[in-house]
Design a protein around this motif. Structure first.
Motif, PDB file in Angstrom:
ATOM      1  N   VAL A 754       0.787  -0.995  -0.008  1.00 61.54           N
ATOM      2  CA  VAL A 754       0.060  -0.065  -0.086  1.00 61.54           C
ATOM      3  C   VAL A 754       1.073   1.214  -0.052  1.00 61.54           C
ATOM      4  CG1 VAL A 754      -1.682   1.351   1.161  1.00 61.54           C
ATOM      5  CG2 VAL A 754      -1.819  -1.105   1.186  1.00 61.54           C
ATOM      6  N   TRP A 755       1.941   1.078   0.815  1.00 62.59           N
ATOM      7  CA  TRP A 755       2.651   2.510   0.739  1.00 62.59           C
ATOM      8  C   TRP A 755       3.466   2.658  -0.434  1.00 62.59           C
ATOM      9  CZ3 TRP A 755       5.299   5.479   5.090  1.00 62.59           C
ATOM     10  CH2 TRP A 755       4.416   5.437   6.124  1.00 62.59           C
ATOM     11  N   ASP A 756       3.981   1.616  -1.212  1.00 61.19           N
ATOM     12  CA  ASP A 756       4.525   1.511  -2.425  1.00 61.19           C
ATOM     13  C   ASP A 756       3.778   2.525  -3.205  1.00 61.19           C
ATOM     14  OD1 ASP A 756       6.683  -0.057  -1.639  1.00 61.19           O
ATOM     15  OD2 ASP A 756       5.829  -1.789  -2.457  1.00 61.19           O
ATOM     16  N   ALA A 757       2.299   1.972  -3.492  1.00 60.52           N
ATOM     17  CA  ALA A 757       1.472   3.028  -4.535  1.00 60.52           C
ATOM     18  C   ALA A 757       1.372   4.527  -3.701  1.00 60.52           C
ATOM     19  CB  ALA A 757       0.309   2.191  -4.698  1.00 60.52           C
ATOM     20  N   PHE A 758       1.110   4.294  -2.406  1.00 57.22           N
ATOM     21  CA  PHE A 758       0.622   5.583  -1.800  1.00 57.22           C
ATOM     22  C   PHE A 758       1.751   6.840  -1.997  1.00 57.22           C
ATOM     23  CE2 PHE A 758       1.432   7.964   2.479  1.00 57.22           C
ATOM     24  CZ  PHE A 758       0.400   8.891   2.260  1.00 57.22           C
ATOM     25  N   LEU A 759       3.316   6.379  -1.727  1.00 60.78           N
ATOM     26  CA  LEU A 759       4.255   7.205  -2.154  1.00 60.78           C
ATOM     27  C   LEU A 759       4.381   7.702  -3.500  1.00 60.78           C
ATOM     28  CD1 LEU A 759       7.237   5.682   0.053  1.00 60.78           C
ATOM     29  CD2 LEU A 759       5.744   7.637   0.518  1.00 60.78           C
ATOM     30  N   TYR A 760       3.914   6.790  -4.668  1.00 56.99           N
ATOM     31  CA  TYR A 760       4.054   7.337  -5.790  1.00 56.99           C
ATOM     32  C   TYR A 760       2.673   7.889  -6.328  1.00 56.99           C
ATOM     33  CZ  TYR A 760       4.857   6.680 -10.914  1.00 56.99           C
ATOM     34  OH  TYR A 760       5.143   6.958 -12.313  1.00 56.99           O
ATOM     35  N   GLU A 761       1.564   7.517  -6.053  1.00 58.11           N
ATOM     36  CA  GLU A 761       0.314   8.221  -6.356  1.00 58.11           C
ATOM     37  C   GLU A 761      -0.533   9.130  -5.573  1.00 58.11           C
ATOM     38  OE1 GLU A 761      -2.394   5.366  -8.530  1.00 58.11           O
ATOM     39  OE2 GLU A 761      -0.762   3.699  -7.989  1.00 58.11           O
ATOM     40  N   GLY A 762      -0.260   9.239  -4.233  1.00 53.49           N
ATOM     41  CA  GLY A 762      -0.778  10.132  -3.282  1.00 53.49           C
ATOM     42  C   GLY A 762      -1.985   9.327  -2.475  1.00 53.49           C
ATOM     43  N   THR A 763      -2.797  10.404  -1.934  1.00 47.25           N
ATOM     44  CA  THR A 763      -3.627   9.907  -0.975  1.00 47.25           C
ATOM     45  C   THR A 763      -4.909   9.184  -1.471  1.00 47.25           C
ATOM     46  OG1 THR A 763      -4.816  12.037  -1.189  1.00 47.25           O
ATOM     47  CG2 THR A 763      -3.481  11.604   0.664  1.00 47.25           C
ATOM     48  N   LYS A 764      -5.080   9.164  -2.959  1.00 46.85           N
ATOM     49  CA  LYS A 764      -6.091   8.272  -3.721  1.00 46.85           C
ATOM     50  C   LYS A 764      -5.762   6.969  -3.303  1.00 46.85           C
ATOM     51  CE  LYS A 764      -5.685   8.080  -8.038  1.00 46.85           C
ATOM     52  NZ  LYS A 764      -5.945   8.430  -9.425  1.00 46.85           N
ATOM     53  N   VAL A 765      -4.659   6.463  -3.140  1.00 47.83           N
ATOM     54  CA  VAL A 765      -4.482   5.286  -2.977  1.00 47.83           C
ATOM     55  C   VAL A 765      -5.075   4.547  -1.698  1.00 47.83           C
ATOM     56  CG1 VAL A 765      -2.560   3.458  -2.546  1.00 47.83           C
ATOM     57  CG2 VAL A 765      -2.383   4.954  -4.225  1.00 47.83           C
ATOM     58  N   ILE A 766      -5.085   5.712  -0.510  1.00 44.15           N
ATOM     59  CA  ILE A 766      -5.735   5.124   0.570  1.00 44.15           C
ATOM     60  C   ILE A 766      -7.184   5.092   0.721  1.00 44.15           C
ATOM     61  CG2 ILE A 766      -6.176   6.207   3.065  1.00 44.15           C
ATOM     62  CD1 ILE A 766      -3.442   7.576   2.833  1.00 44.15           C
ATOM     63  N   PHE A 767      -7.948   6.050  -0.173  1.00 44.99           N
ATOM     64  CA  PHE A 767      -9.212   5.712  -0.615  1.00 44.99           C
ATOM     65  C   PHE A 767      -9.372   4.311  -1.235  1.00 44.99           C
ATOM     66  CE2 PHE A 767      -9.181  10.184   0.293  1.00 44.99           C
ATOM     67  CZ  PHE A 767     -10.551  10.384   0.927  1.00 44.99           C
ATOM     68  N   ARG A 768      -8.777   4.140  -2.129  1.00 43.58           N
ATOM     69  CA  ARG A 768      -8.855   2.895  -2.889  1.00 43.58           C
ATOM     70  C   ARG A 768      -8.783   1.668  -1.932  1.00 43.58           C
ATOM     71  NH1 ARG A 768      -8.689   2.419  -8.520  1.00 43.58           N
ATOM     72  NH2 ARG A 768      -8.138   4.249  -9.616  1.00 43.58           N
ATOM     73  N   TYR A 769      -7.912   1.544  -1.030  1.00 40.77           N
ATOM     74  CA  TYR A 769      -7.676   0.358  -0.453  1.00 40.77           C
ATOM     75  C   TYR A 769      -8.406   0.441   0.704  1.00 40.77           C
ATOM     76  CZ  TYR A 769      -3.304  -1.581  -2.445  1.00 40.77           C
ATOM     77  OH  TYR A 769      -2.457  -2.459  -3.226  1.00 40.77           O
ATOM     78  N   ALA A 770      -8.890   1.366   1.332  1.00 42.86           N
ATOM     79  CA  ALA A 770      -9.799   1.280   2.169  1.00 42.86           C
ATOM     80  C   ALA A 770     -11.315   0.661   1.898  1.00 42.86           C
ATOM     81  CB  ALA A 770     -10.290   2.823   2.860  1.00 42.86           C
ATOM     82  N   LEU A 771     -11.840   1.258   0.547  1.00 37.39           N
ATOM     83  CA  LEU A 771     -12.729   0.596  -0.040  1.00 37.39           C
ATOM     84  C   LEU A 771     -12.586  -0.735  -0.376  1.00 37.39           C
ATOM     85  CD1 LEU A 771     -13.825   3.451  -2.677  1.00 37.39           C
ATOM     86  CD2 LEU A 771     -15.012   2.698  -0.630  1.00 37.39           C
ATOM     87  N   ALA A 772     -11.400  -1.145  -0.825  1.00 41.27           N
ATOM     88  CA  ALA A 772     -11.121  -2.714  -1.375  1.00 41.27           C
ATOM     89  C   ALA A 772     -11.318  -3.617   0.002  1.00 41.27           C
ATOM     90  CB  ALA A 772      -9.789  -2.648  -1.646  1.00 41.27           C
ATOM     91  N   ILE A 773     -10.800  -2.917   1.141  1.00 43.74           N
ATOM     92  CA  ILE A 773     -10.605  -3.781   2.543  1.00 43.74           C
ATOM     93  C   ILE A 773     -12.323  -4.194   2.809  1.00 43.74           C
ATOM     94  CG2 ILE A 773     -10.420  -3.794   4.984  1.00 43.74           C
ATOM     95  CD1 ILE A 773      -7.902  -2.058   4.368  1.00 43.74           C
ATOM     96  N   PHE A 774     -13.103  -3.046   2.542  1.00 46.49           N
ATOM     97  CA  PHE A 774     -14.529  -3.434   2.677  1.00 46.49           C
ATOM     98  C   PHE A 774     -15.212  -4.519   1.703  1.00 46.49           C
ATOM     99  CE2 PHE A 774     -14.149   0.292   5.495  1.00 46.49           C
ATOM    100  CZ  PHE A 774     -14.983   0.055   6.805  1.00 46.49           C
ATOM    101  N   LYS A 775     -15.004  -4.187   0.735  1.00 45.73           N
ATOM    102  CA  LYS A 775     -15.042  -4.891  -0.720  1.00 45.73           C
ATOM    103  C   LYS A 775     -14.581  -6.495  -0.450  1.00 45.73           C
ATOM    104  CE  LYS A 775     -16.923  -6.244  -4.760  1.00 45.73           C
ATOM    105  NZ  LYS A 775     -18.235  -6.216  -4.908  1.00 45.73           N
ATOM    106  N   TYR A 776     -13.475  -6.561   0.224  1.00 46.64           N
ATOM    107  CA  TYR A 776     -13.182  -7.797   0.457  1.00 46.64           C
ATOM    108  C   TYR A 776     -13.664  -8.666   1.541  1.00 46.64           C
ATOM    109  CZ  TYR A 776      -9.095 -11.504   1.100  1.00 46.64           C
ATOM    110  OH  TYR A 776      -8.189 -12.579   0.943  1.00 46.64           O
ATOM    111  N   ASN A 777     -14.125  -8.048   2.308  1.00 46.12           N
ATOM    112  CA  ASN A 777     -14.949  -8.761   3.568  1.00 46.12           C
ATOM    113  C   ASN A 777     -16.410  -8.320   3.610  1.00 46.12           C
ATOM    114  OD1 ASN A 777     -12.564  -9.935   5.237  1.00 46.12           O
ATOM    115  ND2 ASN A 777     -12.025  -7.620   4.937  1.00 46.12           N
TER     116      ASN A 777
END
Length: 857
Positions: A754-777
């Motif tokens: 997550v940090w790899d993509a976060f440092l390259y793309e910015g805070t949008k990655v945090i939104f993507r992964y937060a939604l993905a965690i809820f989608k996963y479960n």
């Protein structure tokens, strides 16, 4: 059969001697056995050729070659260069046949393992490095066994003193065979059989030699042979070694007959001498043993203790006498060594004197030759003299050219053999490497299966734990014991075992505990299940996914922003490249100022910052599940303190906010250098995150929570409706995710991706992964219909994520489109709303304070 006589270099202390040995190749074990003679029944030793290499150097002499095994090197010598090349070529071929046969083993029914071995067949090498050498029948093969063994300088020299018992056994077999022959025929030279069948003499010799080799193989396998069969074999060997009357009658010259008989007499004489020497040695050993036996018998038969004491005293006196004699001999040895040293020095002086005289003599001869040539030139015609000198020079040059041609031919042969040896060893190494790779792949599959089985076992235990209230007390106690046993980490036991099928280690590459030491037992169980599942997925995707990605990363020499690099970073940066890529991403947007960090440290030493106390309180609570921060004496704790203090002076508007310690700790773990970690923290706070994200009011953090709820309603409407139905406020769970970028919420393997993509793309990655965690479960959450249970599940549901690849695909593929422009608009809108709400609250607060002030106390 590959057999024949070779000279083997033996070592007796500092002295090296050549010993004649009969060598025989054992096809079953790929061993080269060696005997003293072809007629011996037990080998003196063997050479393992399966892992040996061969070498020949022309500088060592003609016919000399080496066989190098992992334990030692054997130096052998053939009678000619042709015989040497034949032996080397044949040994290469036999080694290749044996190793190629051994490499065909069943490796299991797994398709993943069988595929690399399916295309491998026993293909004969077509590379013609070394032409096929013609068999030298006079030195190799069964006919060579009927010839006399090559003789050494003395008969005793050829006896192996390292293997006395084997020598005794071979001697007894030979003597028994000879006695049997004399008892039947009355003479060792029996000519009756040859007179009856003179035409089959040579054929019978060859058949008996071959039978003898076969008998040797049988003896090696079962360790024994019948006496009758050995006597018959020995008698025929002896008959084949001495020519009969019919064979002698065929000789053309009587001188040749006599020479053959004399040769046989000399052979027997030398054999008798060696046997006599051996018998003398055995007699001495026997006398010493008998003397020891008599003394022991006297000691045992003595009736009284006095007699026994007298015997012991006598023995002590003997020991003292022997000790004194030994000391005298040692003294005499030292004196002799001194005398020998003096003699050696005297001999050296004499040699130097002789050398000086020889040099003087040589100088005189040169003067004489010069004068003679001068006189010859004066007396002879000058033209004839010149022709004579030219002829002599040409003759010498021709001789040198011939010698050089011979050397070139020898080195060409050596080069051909060495090329052949290198090529064959390379092929063997390639075959072994393929087998090893196949076994490693099979091992990975077995480890993945083992992880899955253990994970299922722990899941069953967890289900049983949930059902404990309904179980009898004995069953409940058993389930509890099984869970305790499953949660124990016996690292020492794993380290002692040579191979452990459970591949889950206690810590990962960055020092995070794979199973954190949670206080709640159920969380421990879930963490271990998650660690096993992650390890299983990693093992299964190692060859298919991870290896191609690692190869692509290895091919990138210079980092430049591109779509391909973005895709690679989203898939996760390998450990060996992560530090370099993070430094590059930080330096792109936040250029480090030289000396700035050191000035901030000096300022923090001279002046205490107001946030210093809060930093000291938060240091022990930073990444408690990481061994680099778990103890106050850890090496990274002082570095983390300096980084946070420097940042508090660098950005006085923020100073220090709880959560920055975790961001700086992760940067330290990856970048290792504290100054690089400081600039990484600056890059995250001042470039990636929006303004006021870590201010006192945390207003931007609250705005992001409202934006996230909007995205959750759009991307996962069923789940959001479920939360609204049971009045679940997800910001209680997700606020910390956004503030520290999932630190302490996801396991390290997924967190760093997550940090790899976060440092390259910015805070949008945090939104993507937060939604993905809820989608996963999502499906698991929808099955829960109680608000308390939903909150309890949301506290640990990130620990149920085991497949990082699946989570990444959800974040960057299933949730598209996700435009940054939409994110900025939503932030702007909710910020205005939040600021209006805060302004209204401030007005209400001011009116309340004013009203209370007017009312008075």
């Amino acid at each position: 059969k590959l057999c024949g006589y070779l000279n083997k270099l033996g070592i007796k202390g500092p002295i090296k001697t050549w010993k004649s040995r009969w060598f025989f190749y054992d096809e079953n074990k790929c061993h080269l056995l060696y005997y003293r003679t072809a007629q011996d029944i037990n080998p003196l030793g063997s050479i393992d050729l399966s892992s040996a290499s061969f070498d020949c150097k022309m500088e060592n002499g003609e016919g000399v070659f080496e066989i190098r095994t992992p334990s030692r090197a054997f130096t052998l010598k053939a009678i000619s260069r042709q015989a040497m090349m034949y032996w080397l070529q044949q040994l290469q071929m036999r080694r290749w046949e044996f190793c190629n046969t051994q490499s065909r083993f069943p490796v299991g029914s797994s398709q993943l393992v069988d595929e690399p071995l399916a295309g491998r067949t026993n293909v004969v090498d077509n590379e013609d490095f070394l032409p096929l050498v013609k068999t030298p029948t006079e030195a190799v093969g069964l006919k060579a066994a009927s010839l006399p063994a090559p003789q050494t300088s003395t008969a005793l020299q050829n006896i192996s003193l390292k293997h006395p018992w084997t020598e005794i056994q071979n001697t007894v077999y030979n003597i028994c065979g000879s006695k049997q022959l004399w008892g039947n025929n009355g003479n060792v030279f029996s000519f009756d059989e040859f007179q009856e069948h003179p035409e089959n003499v040579v054929e019978e010799q060859e058949e008996e030699v071959e039978a003898g080799c076969a008998v040797k193989e049988g003896t090696l396998e079962d360790g024994r042979m019948g006496p009758r069969l050995n006597w018959i074999r020995k008698a025929r060997w002896m008959n084949s070694s001495f020519p009969g009357s019919e064979e002698l009658s065929r000789e053309k010259n009587s001188v040749e007959k006599v020479s053959v008989l004399q040769q046989q007499i000399l052979t027997l004489t030398e054999e008798v001498k060696s046997q006599k020497e051996l018998v003398k040695l055995l007699h001495k050993a026997l006398e010493a043993a008998q003397q020891e036996k008599r003394v022991s018998s006297m000691y045992l038969t003595a009736g009284e203790d006095k007699d026994r004491l007298e015997l012991v005293r006598h023995k002590v006196r003997q020991i003292a006498d022997l000790t004194s004699r030994l000391e005298a001999l040692e003294q005499e040895k030292k004196e002799l060594e001194q005398i020998l040293t003096l003699r050696d020095s005297h001999i050296q002086e004499l040699k130097e004197h002789v050398q000086l005289l020889m040099e003087k003599n040589h100088a005189k001869q040169e003067v004489i030759m010069t004068l003679t040539e001068q006189m010859a030139r004066e007396l002879s015609d000058p033209l004839q003299e010149a022709n004579t000198i030219t002829v002599e020079t040409l003759y010498k040059q021709q001789e040198e050219i011939e010698h050089l041609k011979d050397d070139i031919d020898a080195y060409k042969t050596q080069n051909q053999f060495l090329n052949s040896e290198i090529h064959q060893v390379t092929r063997l190494w390639t075959s072994v490497a393929e087998n090893e790779k196949a076994l490693l792949m099979k091992c990975a599959c077995l480890q993945a299966r083992n992880c899955q089985m253990e994970s299922k076992y722990l899941t069953v235990l967890r289900k049983l734990q949930e059902a404990v209230p309904g179980l009898p007390s004995s069953y409940a106690e058993l389930v509890k014991d099984l869970i305790q046993e499953a949660l124990q980490w016996d690292v020492k036991e794993e380290a002692e075992e040579g191979f452990n099928l459970n591949p889950v280690s206690e810590y990962d590459e960055y020092g995070f505990m794979t199973v954190p030491d949670y206080e709640i037992e159920d969380w421990k169980l879930l963490a271990k299940i998650q660690a096993l599942e992650i390890k299983s997925n990693k093992l299964r995707s190692q060859e298919i996914v991870e290896k191609p990605l690692r190869d692509r990363w290895n091919s990138i020499a210079e980092l430049n922003p591109s779509g391909e690099l973005k895709s690679l970073i989203r898939g996760g940066i390998p450990v060996e490249h992560r530090q370099r890529v993070w430094r590059w991403m930080v330096s792109r947007h936040c250029s480090p100022v030289p000396g700035h960090y050191q000035r901030l440290l000096e300022q923090s030493r001279s002046t205490e910052h107001p946030a210093c106390r809060q930093i000291e309180l938060d240091l022990p609570r930073t990444l408690t599940n990481n061994k680099h921060f778990s103890s106050p004496t850890s090496q990274l704790i002082p570095k983390l303190r300096r980084v946070l203090l420097a940042f508090s002076w660098h950005n006085p508007a923020i100073g220090y906010c709880q959560g920055l310690n975790r961001l700086a700790a992760v940067a330290l773990l990856v970048l290792e250098d504290e100054e690089s970690a400081f600039w990484c923290l600056v890059y995250i706070v001042e470039n990636l995150m929006p303004a006021d994200y870590y201010s006192d009011t945390l207003i931007t953090s609250q705005v992001d929570q409202r934006v996230f709820k909007d995205f959750l309603s759009e991307k996962l409407p069923r789940l959001m409706a479920h939360f609204e139905q049971y009045r679940i406020d997800v910001s209680l769970i997700t606020f910390n995710w956004f503030l520290v970028a999932f630190v302490d919420s996801l396991i390290s393997d997924i967190l760093l991706r997550v940090w790899d993509a976060f440092l390259y793309e910015g805070t949008k990655v945090i939104f993507r992964y937060a939604l993905a965690i809820f989608k996963y479960n999502e499906e698991e959450i929808l099955r829960i219909h109680d608000s308390v249970e939903i909150y309890q599940y949301l506290r640990f549901f990130t620990r149920m994520i085991t497949d990082g690849r699946k989570l990444m695909n959800i974040a960057f593929n299933d949730l598209n489109p996700f435009p940054m422009k939409l994110l900025r608009n939503r932030r702007s809108m909710h910020r205005e709303e939040l600021e209006a709400e805060l302004c209204e609250l401030e007005q209400i607060k001011a009116a309340y304070v004013k009203e209370r002030a007017e009312q008075g106390p």
